[in-house]
Design a protein around this motif. Sequence first.
Motif, PDB file in Angstrom:
ATOM      1  N   LYS A 120       0.781  -1.235   0.000  1.00  0.00           N
ATOM      2  CA  LYS A 120       0.000   0.000   0.000  1.00  0.00           C
ATOM      3  C   LYS A 120       0.816   1.292   0.000  1.00  0.00           C
ATOM      4  N   ASP A 121       2.055   1.268   0.488  1.00  0.00           N
ATOM      5  CA  ASP A 121       2.842   2.504   0.576  1.00  0.00           C
ATOM      6  C   ASP A 121       3.885   2.662  -0.531  1.00  0.00           C
ATOM      7  N   ARG A 122       3.868   1.761  -1.495  1.00  0.00           N
ATOM      8  CA  ARG A 122       4.852   1.851  -2.581  1.00  0.00           C
ATOM      9  C   ARG A 122       4.533   3.008  -3.523  1.00  0.00           C
ATOM     10  N   ASP A 123       5.556   3.547  -4.166  1.00  0.00           N
ATOM     11  CA  ASP A 123       5.376   4.690  -5.060  1.00  0.00           C
ATOM     12  C   ASP A 123       4.568   4.346  -6.306  1.00  0.00           C
ATOM     13  N   ASP A 124       4.573   3.084  -6.706  1.00  0.00           N
ATOM     14  CA  ASP A 124       3.856   2.694  -7.916  1.00  0.00           C
ATOM     15  C   ASP A 124       2.445   2.206  -7.611  1.00  0.00           C
ATOM     16  N   VAL A 125       1.943   2.542  -6.425  1.00  0.00           N
ATOM     17  CA  VAL A 125       0.629   2.068  -5.975  1.00  0.00           C
ATOM     18  C   VAL A 125      -0.249   3.249  -5.581  1.00  0.00           C
ATOM     19  N   VAL A 126      -1.557   3.153  -5.869  1.00  0.00           N
ATOM     20  CA  VAL A 126      -2.535   4.095  -5.332  1.00  0.00           C
ATOM     21  C   VAL A 126      -3.645   3.274  -4.674  1.00  0.00           C
ATOM     22  N   VAL A 127      -3.983   3.657  -3.443  1.00  0.00           N
ATOM     23  CA  VAL A 127      -5.027   2.968  -2.678  1.00  0.00           C
ATOM     24  C   VAL A 127      -6.330   3.731  -2.854  1.00  0.00           C
ATOM     25  N   VAL A 128      -7.405   3.027  -3.248  1.00  0.00           N
ATOM     26  CA  VAL A 128      -8.679   3.671  -3.570  1.00  0.00           C
ATOM     27  C   VAL A 128      -9.786   3.140  -2.663  1.00  0.00           C
ATOM     28  N   ASP A 129     -10.468   4.055  -1.984  1.00  0.00           N
ATOM     29  CA  ASP A 129     -11.603   3.731  -1.131  1.00  0.00           C
ATOM     30  C   ASP A 129     -12.865   3.776  -1.990  1.00  0.00           C
ATOM     31  N   VAL A 130     -13.601   2.657  -2.091  1.00  0.00           N
ATOM     32  CA  VAL A 130     -14.788   2.630  -2.947  1.00  0.00           C
ATOM     33  C   VAL A 130     -16.082   2.738  -2.137  1.00  0.00           C
ATOM     34  N   ARG A 131     -15.985   3.218  -0.883  1.00  0.00           N
ATOM     35  CA  ARG A 131     -17.162   3.364  -0.041  1.00  0.00           C
ATOM     36  C   ARG A 131     -17.769   4.764  -0.158  1.00  0.00           C
TER      37      ARG A 131
END
Length: 313
Positions: A120-131
Amino acid sequence: MYQVLLYYCYTPLANPEQFREEHHRLCLELDLRGRIIVATEGLNGTVSGTVESCARYMAAVKSDPRFAALEFKIDEVPAHTFQKLHVRVKPEIVHSSLRHVRPHEKTGQHLSPEEFKALKDRDDVVVVDVRSDYEYNLGRFKNAVTLDMENFRDFPERVERLKEFKDKKILTYCTGGVKCEKASAFLLEQGFENVYQLHGGIIKYGIEAGGEDFDGQCYVFDNRVAVDVNRVNPTVISRCQHCQQPSNRLVNCANPHCNAHLPLCEACGEQLQGACSDACAAHPDKRPYDGTGAYPKLSNHYNPAQGLASYKA
């Protein structure tokens, strides 16, 4: 001791009405309470019951080959977290604008809580909340992208906002996983290539990974309203609707015509008698405030074996 079970399974059901009838009888036999949705695309529910009743229920559900992939998220509670039982047939097991999507055929790659935590904290990652907004305003992962949605059915219209992240790994999450199945499947359909989902959602992440870096509380769809998830580095991110002091005490506005989900500290709750504003506090239909800000519907004791005659006012 009681338990709360949270679960879903996308699987074709040829006769949802018949399944609903049989399932309803099973739940009544076991004195389970909660909300269960049955559809041609599968099963989605959250129920409470004694440890013994929940064990019998889980065994009965898992004995059906159609639900072989179903996983239960289990939480210990002191008593029932629902007042009554609903088992209903609906077009979808989670209300969306994505009825054509079939997660049991194609969806985003599942990540275990530990895998999600590592990525989750990598530069090539985006965490998306779908709520929805009232859920993520109470609690969300650090640095998560939120989509300003009143309801999950708004998700297809919000995907345009994620186009700037097409070259990244998209990690979706929700409460228990059911929304992510459709959200991640739709993202794949829209041309996103590296799409993942937190398997079991926030609830399983809290159980198996300690909830690290989930700020605030997790909204749940039972009488508890919200639960703590983070046992590692907890914090409060929501603020009282009225005085703006930090508060994770979520209530429903006492005005039934408003019924907004919002944080309201104890002092302001008393001052406004459970309403979100002076206007709602003065509304002639305002419900009596008992200090909780929850207004569960009581059981009408319906029994399908006796039909409508078993309803009580």
